[in-house]
Design an enzyme around this catalytic site. Structure first.
Site, PDB file in Angstrom:
ATOM      1  N   ARG A  73      28.297-110.366 -66.635  1.00 57.02           N
ATOM      2  CA  ARG A  73      29.518-110.202 -67.463  1.00 57.02           C
ATOM      3  C   ARG A  73      29.938-108.754 -67.628  1.00 57.02           C
ATOM      4  NH1 ARG A  73      26.660-114.280 -70.046  1.00 57.02           N
ATOM      5  NH2 ARG A  73      27.555-116.295 -69.520  1.00 57.02           N
ATOM      6  N   LYS A 106      41.288-100.772 -60.719  1.00 56.90           N
ATOM      7  CA  LYS A 106      41.665-102.034 -60.063  1.00 56.90           C
ATOM      8  C   LYS A 106      40.574-102.384 -59.060  1.00 56.90           C
ATOM      9  CE  LYS A 106      46.715-102.063 -60.229  1.00 56.90           C
ATOM     10  NZ  LYS A 106      47.933-102.086 -59.389  1.00 56.90           N
ATOM     11  N   GLU A 148      49.457 -91.282 -49.136  1.00 54.04           N
ATOM     12  CA  GLU A 148      49.364 -91.503 -50.592  1.00 54.04           C
ATOM     13  C   GLU A 148      49.441 -90.169 -51.338  1.00 54.04           C
ATOM     14  OE1 GLU A 148      49.386 -94.590 -51.659  1.00 54.04           O
ATOM     15  OE2 GLU A 148      48.300 -95.857 -50.234  1.00 54.04           O
ATOM     16  N   LYS A 185      47.527 -89.600 -61.034  1.00 48.06           N
ATOM     17  CA  LYS A 185      47.136 -91.004 -61.197  1.00 48.06           C
ATOM     18  C   LYS A 185      46.446 -91.202 -62.549  1.00 48.06           C
ATOM     19  CE  LYS A 185      45.403 -95.192 -59.312  1.00 48.06           C
ATOM     20  NZ  LYS A 185      45.012 -95.993 -58.169  1.00 48.06           N
ATOM     21  N   GLU A 242      49.428-101.817 -65.869  1.00 49.80           N
ATOM     22  CA  GLU A 242      50.655-101.890 -65.080  1.00 49.80           C
ATOM     23  C   GLU A 242      51.705-102.801 -65.696  1.00 49.80           C
ATOM     24  OE1 GLU A 242      50.108-101.718 -60.782  1.00 49.80           O
ATOM     25  OE2 GLU A 242      51.982-102.787 -60.515  1.00 49.80           O
ATOM     26  N   ARG A 285      52.993 -97.591 -64.416  1.00 49.06           N
ATOM     27  CA  ARG A 285      52.025 -97.584 -63.309  1.00 49.06           C
ATOM     28  C   ARG A 285      52.631 -98.133 -62.018  1.00 49.06           C
ATOM     29  NH1 ARG A 285      45.504 -99.139 -63.470  1.00 49.06           N
ATOM     30  NH2 ARG A 285      45.163 -98.738 -61.262  1.00 49.06           N
ATOM     31  N   ASN A 345      53.548 -97.731 -56.777  1.00 48.65           N
ATOM     32  CA  ASN A 345      53.845 -98.642 -55.663  1.00 48.65           C
ATOM     33  C   ASN A 345      54.997 -98.148 -54.792  1.00 48.65           C
ATOM     34  OD1 ASN A 345      51.854-100.366 -56.575  1.00 48.65           O
ATOM     35  ND2 ASN A 345      53.264-101.510 -57.878  1.00 48.65           N
ATOM     36  N   HIS A 386      55.387 -99.304 -51.257  1.00 53.05           N
ATOM     37  CA  HIS A 386      54.421-100.385 -51.068  1.00 53.05           C
ATOM     38  C   HIS A 386      55.054-101.764 -50.887  1.00 53.05           C
ATOM     39  CE1 HIS A 386      51.470 -97.334 -51.860  1.00 53.05           C
ATOM     40  NE2 HIS A 386      50.477 -98.193 -51.745  1.00 53.05           N
ATOM     41  N   HIS A 389      53.646-103.102 -47.690  1.00 55.26           N
ATOM     42  CA  HIS A 389      52.777-104.285 -47.669  1.00 55.26           C
ATOM     43  C   HIS A 389      53.306-105.344 -46.712  1.00 55.26           C
ATOM     44  CE1 HIS A 389      50.673-103.522 -51.781  1.00 55.26           C
ATOM     45  NE2 HIS A 389      49.972-103.045 -50.767  1.00 55.26           N
ATOM     46  N   HIS A 417      46.919 -99.033 -43.608  1.00 54.63           N
ATOM     47  CA  HIS A 417      47.652 -99.098 -44.874  1.00 54.63           C
ATOM     48  C   HIS A 417      48.547 -97.863 -45.077  1.00 54.63           C
ATOM     49  CE1 HIS A 417      48.556 -99.900 -49.068  1.00 54.63           C
ATOM     50  NE2 HIS A 417      48.135 -98.686 -49.362  1.00 54.63           N
TER      51      HIS A 417
HETATM   52  N1  LIG Z   1      41.791-100.421 -56.141  1.00 49.90           N
HETATM   53  C1  LIG Z   1      42.879 -99.746 -55.862  1.00 49.90           C
HETATM   54  O1  LIG Z   1      43.561 -99.226 -56.751  1.00 49.90           O
HETATM   55  C2  LIG Z   1      43.289 -99.597 -54.440  1.00 49.90           C
HETATM   56  C3  LIG Z   1      44.311 -98.701 -54.107  1.00 49.90           C
HETATM   57  C4  LIG Z   1      44.635 -98.530 -52.769  1.00 49.90           C
HETATM   58  C5  LIG Z   1      43.948 -99.252 -51.789  1.00 49.90           C
HETATM   59  N2  LIG Z   1      42.961-100.115 -52.151  1.00 49.90           N
HETATM   60  C6  LIG Z   1      42.196-100.856 -51.133  1.00 49.90           C
HETATM   61  O2  LIG Z   1      41.503 -99.911 -50.332  1.00 49.90           O
HETATM   62  C7  LIG Z   1      41.233-100.492 -49.061  1.00 49.90           C
HETATM   63  C8  LIG Z   1      41.471 -99.462 -47.991  1.00 49.90           C
HETATM   64  O3  LIG Z   1      40.632 -98.349 -48.223  1.00 49.90           O
HETATM   65  P1  LIG Z   1      40.296 -97.287 -47.068  1.00 49.90           P
HETATM   66  O4  LIG Z   1      41.552 -96.876 -46.408  1.00 49.90           O
HETATM   67  O5  LIG Z   1      39.436 -96.264 -47.696  1.00 49.90           O
HETATM   68  O6  LIG Z   1      39.529 -98.185 -45.992  1.00 49.90           O
HETATM   69  P2  LIG Z   1      37.969 -98.442 -45.674  1.00 49.90           P
HETATM   70  O7  LIG Z   1      37.174 -98.481 -46.902  1.00 49.90           O
HETATM   71  O8  LIG Z   1      37.935 -99.618 -44.776  1.00 49.90           O
HETATM   72  O9  LIG Z   1      37.572 -97.139 -44.833  1.00 49.90           O
HETATM   73  C9  LIG Z   1      38.192 -96.900 -43.587  1.00 49.90           C
HETATM   74  C10 LIG Z   1      37.162 -96.726 -42.470  1.00 49.90           C
HETATM   75  O10 LIG Z   1      36.564 -95.430 -42.576  1.00 49.90           O
HETATM   76  C11 LIG Z   1      35.145 -95.525 -42.579  1.00 49.90           C
HETATM   77  N3  LIG Z   1      34.668 -94.403 -43.405  1.00 49.90           N
HETATM   78  C12 LIG Z   1      34.717 -94.306 -44.745  1.00 49.90           C
HETATM   79  N4  LIG Z   1      34.327 -93.085 -45.141  1.00 49.90           N
HETATM   80  C13 LIG Z   1      33.996 -92.394 -44.026  1.00 49.90           C
HETATM   81  C14 LIG Z   1      33.542 -91.073 -43.789  1.00 49.90           C
HETATM   82  N5  LIG Z   1      33.413 -90.180 -44.788  1.00 49.90           N
HETATM   83  N6  LIG Z   1      33.280 -90.708 -42.512  1.00 49.90           N
HETATM   84  C15 LIG Z   1      33.485 -91.583 -41.480  1.00 49.90           C
HETATM   85  N7  LIG Z   1      33.945 -92.839 -41.647  1.00 49.90           N
HETATM   86  C16 LIG Z   1      34.199 -93.243 -42.907  1.00 49.90           C
HETATM   87  C17 LIG Z   1      34.850 -96.893 -43.117  1.00 49.90           C
HETATM   88  O11 LIG Z   1      33.592 -97.346 -42.683  1.00 49.90           O
HETATM   89  C18 LIG Z   1      35.991 -97.711 -42.523  1.00 49.90           C
HETATM   90  O12 LIG Z   1      35.681 -98.094 -41.215  1.00 49.90           O
HETATM   91  C19 LIG Z   1      42.111-101.718 -48.952  1.00 49.90           C
HETATM   92  O13 LIG Z   1      41.308-102.872 -49.066  1.00 49.90           O
HETATM   93  C20 LIG Z   1      43.028-101.619 -50.151  1.00 49.90           C
HETATM   94  O14 LIG Z   1      43.405-102.888 -50.663  1.00 49.90           O
HETATM   95  C21 LIG Z   1      42.620-100.298 -53.450  1.00 49.90           C
HETATM   96 ZN   LIG Z   2      48.517 -97.591 -51.117  1.00 46.60          ZN
END
Ligand SMILES: NC(=O)c1ccc[n+]([C@@H]2O[C@H](COP(=O)([O-])OP(=O)(O)OC[C@H]3O[C@@H](n4cnc5c(N)ncnc54)[C@H](O)[C@@H]3O)[C@@H](O)[C@H]2O)c1
Ligand SMILES: [Zn+2]
Length: 377
Positions: free
Chosen positions: A130, A152, A194, A235, A245, A249, A253, A256, A260, A274
């Site tokens: 929990r 999030k 971003e 942020k 949001e 907030r 987006n 986005h 998206h 992305h």
């Molecule tokens: N929670 C939120 O507010 C929020 C906001 C934006 C995006 N997201 C989410 O984030 C995700 C995308 O995140 P991302 O772009 O970081 O992708 P990811 O976590 O898949 O990382 C991208 C790639 O880089 C590799 N990698 C990571 N760090 C590395 C490093 N230092 N050196 C070498 N390789 C490395 C990973 O293994 C992966 O293959 C999506 O699922 C999206 O929905 C969440």
């Molecule tokens: Zn984004």
């Protein structure tokens, strides 16, 4: 804009949420301070590290060493790299591993990785026993400026991204900017979309600083740390005012809604990352704002010039395999955002650094804009 700080000084940004406030520590080499910081925050706590295979290869040993140096025992669970880990089967593996590692209330989950690991481990922390505390150690640019901050957390449903999740703020974020040195250039560039987004939303000076200094941001060091800190500060401020949001907030987006839809049309694959989709989405949001008479075309052109200069896509035709049809895009936009009586919510621009939430955009206007854009590309 003030001069960037020296790289060796960590920069601390606080997310002010009353008794759930936390710090984001930003700087090269900060992973080494993780154990000490956790000891100060939760003396005597055990920890479990959640990471992915790629990040584990680079940084799991260093993370374990930083914890061991402070006397913290840490189990670890490693999931496959990529979005396919934000699913129920992997989520179950993570939860079972945390239970097997006897992580209890008062202990900590450590998310070591990009946004995928942060969202997955954060959601596991939100529901396990929990609610467990967790620490974000973001390793991608996207995660350092965006996903690790704000609480999030989510996994994906077969019917859509991030549909199963919770708001759950971390207890600490340690963004070691030197870890970005091993990030593939394409991933870094995508995360930069971003960073530019923050300037475009509400800080014209920051956008101008990025135009002048983006090469140093890509090269690393003090300029990169500065860009990450400015992004986190914005942020953090927005999240502090509108955690759930209900209003402001939503500005985050920007780009986005279009982005998206393009990402979904490309099947959330390496055809379009992305951040690349967000670059296209920002270009479309500014062009749409011009069409609505909200800002001069020269401002939108300036945005396009900067995104193109860093190597981000600005033309729909550059999407591998070609762009989707307008009707397919409208369908995806309608799925992503609620359409109420033919009206959509969009983030629009009155200028660079001056965006606002418009909740009464006519779907028919969006459609004719997209038809025009796809024809001209
Ligand atoms: N929670 C939120 O507010 C929020 C906001 C934006 C995006 N997201 C989410 O984030 C995700 C995308 O995140 P991302 O772009 O970081 O992708 P990811 O976590 O898949 O990382 C991208 C790639 O880089 C590799 N990698 C990571 N760090 C590395 C490093 N230092 N050196 C070498 N390789 C490395 C990973 O293994 C992966 O293959 C999506 O699922 C999206 O929905 C969440
Ligand atoms: Zn984004």
């Amino acid at each position: 804009m003030t001069a960037p700080l020296r790289a060796k000084d960590p920069i601390a940004v606080t997310v002010s949420l009353g008794d759930r406030s936390y710090d984001i520590v930003i700087g090269g080499g900060q992973l080494g301070s993780l154990g000490r910081r956790i000891c100060a925050l939760r003396p005597g706590a055990k920890a479990a590290i959640v990471t992915d295979e790629t990040v584990a290869r680079h940084y799991l040993a260093a993370t374990e060493a930083a914890l061991a140096a402070a006397g913290i025992a840490a189990a670890s669970v490693t999931v496959p790299a990529g979005e396919s880990s934000k699913t129920f089967p992997v989520f179950e593996t993570v939860c079972e591993s945390l239970i097997a590692a006897r992580i209890e209330r008062g202990d900590l989950v450590i998310a070591l990785g990009g946004g995928v690991v942060g969202d997955l481990a954060g959601f596991a922390a939100a529901v396990m026993r929990r609610g467990l505390d967790y620490v974000q150690v973001p390793t991608t640019l996207l995660a350092q400026v965006d996903s690790s901050v704000g609480g999030k957390t989510a996994i994906d449903s077969r019917r859509g991204k991030n549909l199963i999740g919770a708001f759950h703020q971390p207890a600490l974020v340690v963004a070691d900017t030197a870890l970005l040195d091993t990030l593939p250039a394409r991933e870094f560039r995508a995360g930069y979309a971003e960073v530019a987004k923050y300037g475009l939303i509400a800080d014209a000076d920051f956008f101008a600083w990025l135009e002048a200094n983006w090469q140093q941001v890509f090269a690393g060091g003090a300029a990169r740390d500065h860009a990450i800190a400015v992004s986190c500060r914005m942020k953090a401020a927005i999240v502090a005012r509108d955690e759930r949001e209900t209003g402001e907030r939503a500005l985050l987006n920007l780009g986005h809604t279009f982005g998206h839809a393009l990402e979904a049309a490309a099947g959330f694959s390496s055809r379009l990352l992305h951040g690349e989709a967000i670059s296209l989405g920002i270009v479309l949001a500014f062009a749409f704002s011009v069409r609505l008479g909200l800002l001069p075309a020269a401002q939108a052109a300036r945005v396009e010039r900067h995104l193109a200069a860093v190597g981000l896509p600005i033309h729909l035709r550059s999407i591998a395999g070609g762009p989707p049809e307008p009707d397919r895009l409208m369908e995806l936009i309608a799925q992503d955002k609620k359409v109420r009586r033919g009206k959509l919510t969009f983030i629009l621009a009155r200028g660079i650094g001056d965006c606002f939430v418009a909740s009464d955009v006519e779907a028919t206007e969006v459609r004719s804009f997209l038809v025009e854009k796809l024809a001209e590309q």
